[in-house]
Write a protein that holds these residues in place. Sequence first.
Motif, mmCIF file in Angstrom:
data_model
loop_
_atom_site.group_PDB
_atom_site.id
_atom_site.type_symbol
_atom_site.label_atom_id
_atom_site.label_comp_id
_atom_site.label_asym_id
_atom_site.label_seq_id
_atom_site.Cartn_x
_atom_site.Cartn_y
_atom_site.Cartn_z
ATOM 1 N N LEU A 1 -7.939 -4.819 0.097
ATOM 2 C CA LEU A 1 -7.199 -4.525 1.398
ATOM 3 C C LEU A 1 -5.652 -4.051 1.068
ATOM 4 O O LEU A 1 -4.838 -3.792 1.658
ATOM 5 C CB LEU A 1 -6.978 -5.819 2.269
ATOM 6 N N VAL A 2 -5.464 -4.185 -0.504
ATOM 7 C CA VAL A 2 -4.532 -3.451 -0.971
ATOM 8 C C VAL A 2 -4.846 -2.574 -2.122
ATOM 9 O O VAL A 2 -5.592 -2.849 -2.934
ATOM 10 C CB VAL A 2 -3.172 -4.174 -1.318
ATOM 11 N N ASN B 1 0.701 -1.269 0.151
ATOM 12 C CA ASN B 1 -0.106 0.041 0.141
ATOM 13 C C ASN B 1 0.847 1.383 -0.204
ATOM 14 O O ASN B 1 0.227 2.273 -0.116
ATOM 15 C CB ASN B 1 -1.043 0.050 1.302
ATOM 16 N N MET B 2 2.303 1.121 0.010
ATOM 17 C CA MET B 2 3.097 2.328 0.119
ATOM 18 C C MET B 2 4.068 2.345 -1.059
ATOM 19 O O MET B 2 4.551 1.109 -1.403
ATOM 20 C CB MET B 2 3.761 2.434 1.296
ATOM 21 N N ARG C 1 -6.941 2.052 8.199
ATOM 22 C CA ARG C 1 -7.944 0.982 7.755
ATOM 23 C C ARG C 1 -8.687 0.150 8.748
ATOM 24 O O ARG C 1 -9.454 -0.564 8.514
ATOM 25 C CB ARG C 1 -7.540 0.017 6.659
ATOM 26 N N GLY C 2 -8.498 1.129 9.704
ATOM 27 C CA GLY C 2 -9.186 0.215 11.072
ATOM 28 C C GLY C 2 -8.818 -0.797 11.806
ATOM 29 O O GLY C 2 -9.236 -1.446 12.529
ATOM 30 N N VAL D 1 -3.396 -11.785 -4.516
ATOM 31 C CA VAL D 1 -4.576 -11.732 -5.476
ATOM 32 C C VAL D 1 -5.762 -11.549 -4.465
ATOM 33 O O VAL D 1 -6.549 -10.958 -4.572
ATOM 34 C CB VAL D 1 -4.735 -12.960 -6.347
ATOM 35 N N TRP D 2 -5.669 -12.270 -3.217
ATOM 36 C CA TRP D 2 -6.740 -12.281 -2.468
ATOM 37 C C TRP D 2 -6.964 -11.084 -1.769
ATOM 38 O O TRP D 2 -8.031 -10.451 -1.635
ATOM 39 C CB TRP D 2 -6.696 -13.578 -1.299
ATOM 40 N N LEU D 3 -5.820 -10.456 -1.253
ATOM 41 C CA LEU D 3 -6.069 -9.163 -0.717
ATOM 42 C C LEU D 3 -6.667 -8.060 -1.464
ATOM 43 O O LEU D 3 -7.344 -7.203 -1.113
ATOM 44 C CB LEU D 3 -4.292 -8.641 -0.119
ATOM 45 N N ALA D 4 -6.150 -7.972 -2.709
ATOM 46 C CA ALA D 4 -6.683 -7.230 -3.887
ATOM 47 C C ALA D 4 -8.174 -7.537 -4.069
ATOM 48 O O ALA D 4 -9.056 -6.513 -3.956
ATOM 49 C CB ALA D 4 -6.085 -7.251 -5.089
ATOM 50 N N GLN D 5 -8.542 -8.667 -4.024
ATOM 51 C CA GLN D 5 -10.012 -8.968 -4.225
ATOM 52 C C GLN D 5 -10.961 -8.515 -2.884
ATOM 53 O O GLN D 5 -11.982 -8.076 -3.134
ATOM 54 C CB GLN D 5 -10.163 -10.718 -4.267
ATOM 55 N N GLU D 6 -9.952 -8.516 -1.899
ATOM 56 C CA GLU D 6 -10.955 -7.899 -0.527
ATOM 57 C C GLU D 6 -10.624 -6.442 -0.353
ATOM 58 O O GLU D 6 -11.288 -6.006 0.550
ATOM 59 C CB GLU D 6 -10.187 -8.862 0.736
#
Length: 346
Positions: A343-344, A208-209, A292-293, A336-341
């Motif tokens: 989160l990135v 994310n950075m 992001r909490g 891939v999963w983090l992007a689908q959620e």
Amino acid sequence: MPSEKQRQPETLDATGGKRHPQPVFVTGGSGFVGGAVVDHLVASGADVRALARSGASADRVRTRGANPVAGDVSDREALVAGMAGCDIAFHVAGVNTMCPSDPGAMYRTNVDGVRVVVAAAAEAGVRRVVLTSSAAAIGEPEGTLANEEAPHTGVFLSHYARSKYLGEVAFFEEATQLGVEAVAVNPSSVQGPGRAGGSTLILRLALNMRRPVAVNTTLSIVDVDDCADAHLLAAERGEDGSRYLISGASIPVEGAVRLLSEIANRPIDPIMIPRSLARLAYPLVAIVGLGRGDRPICVEMLRTLLHGHRFDVSRSINGLGMSYTPIAETFDRTVVWLAQEGLVGG
């Protein structure tokens, strides 16, 4: 998704032929690692009973194909009833968090709960219990290549590490006293689709950075499917009274960031800072979060990261027959999963 390597502990009849396996019992089946263990068992045809402490947990294990058993790890009566007729139990349930607001709750689950589960297994006639311990329980000196016999330094990087160490000690003590076979699985940082918190926060920060701040240390990572596979192999082939370090790769932070950059197909240029300077950040790190909490990256997490870990997994390869997923594949599935959620960033 379960991997092709899934195995179910097999039992043999007097002639050496395979016979129908008995039911197996799993605690923590609604969690990240426990859910993967349930998936692997179910996919291999096992009759799985999974402890569920809430209606939501029961729904999750039922969706995975397991039969929920109401109760928690402090409920000996429910455990005995759920384990009745089982030959093997997998005790995966535990509290995995850094800087807990109530450390006592962690110790009650990770230490006292282990004793309850083993005692219930003995009462129910379970032959073998496989414990999900942690590589954090090894407690090796900083900078060393650790194996299962590494002497513990006596210093704990976190309440989590201490609770897993004490839980493992309690596990083998209780099992020896009660005549239950005991095998511990000690995974390093478990990564893969389905995990967003814990050490995955480090990956998310990097993704994310554009220029994340990083320190030159070593990460040890294991794919969640490999971790689940190790549990089944420990039940089938593990030596009673032994523990098995499970880790797919140890990689420097700079190398991990380069790999993430390639997978995400965008530049990530970390600002590398000296370890000594990072240690000075302890008083400040508790207020630094992801925005992001999520829980902030706290002092225990930073302390563990700075210690770094490298593990010799020869015992798991030679004794269990483990093979490990390449870290690039694990990172790819995770990203891939983090992007689908969401989160990135894209």
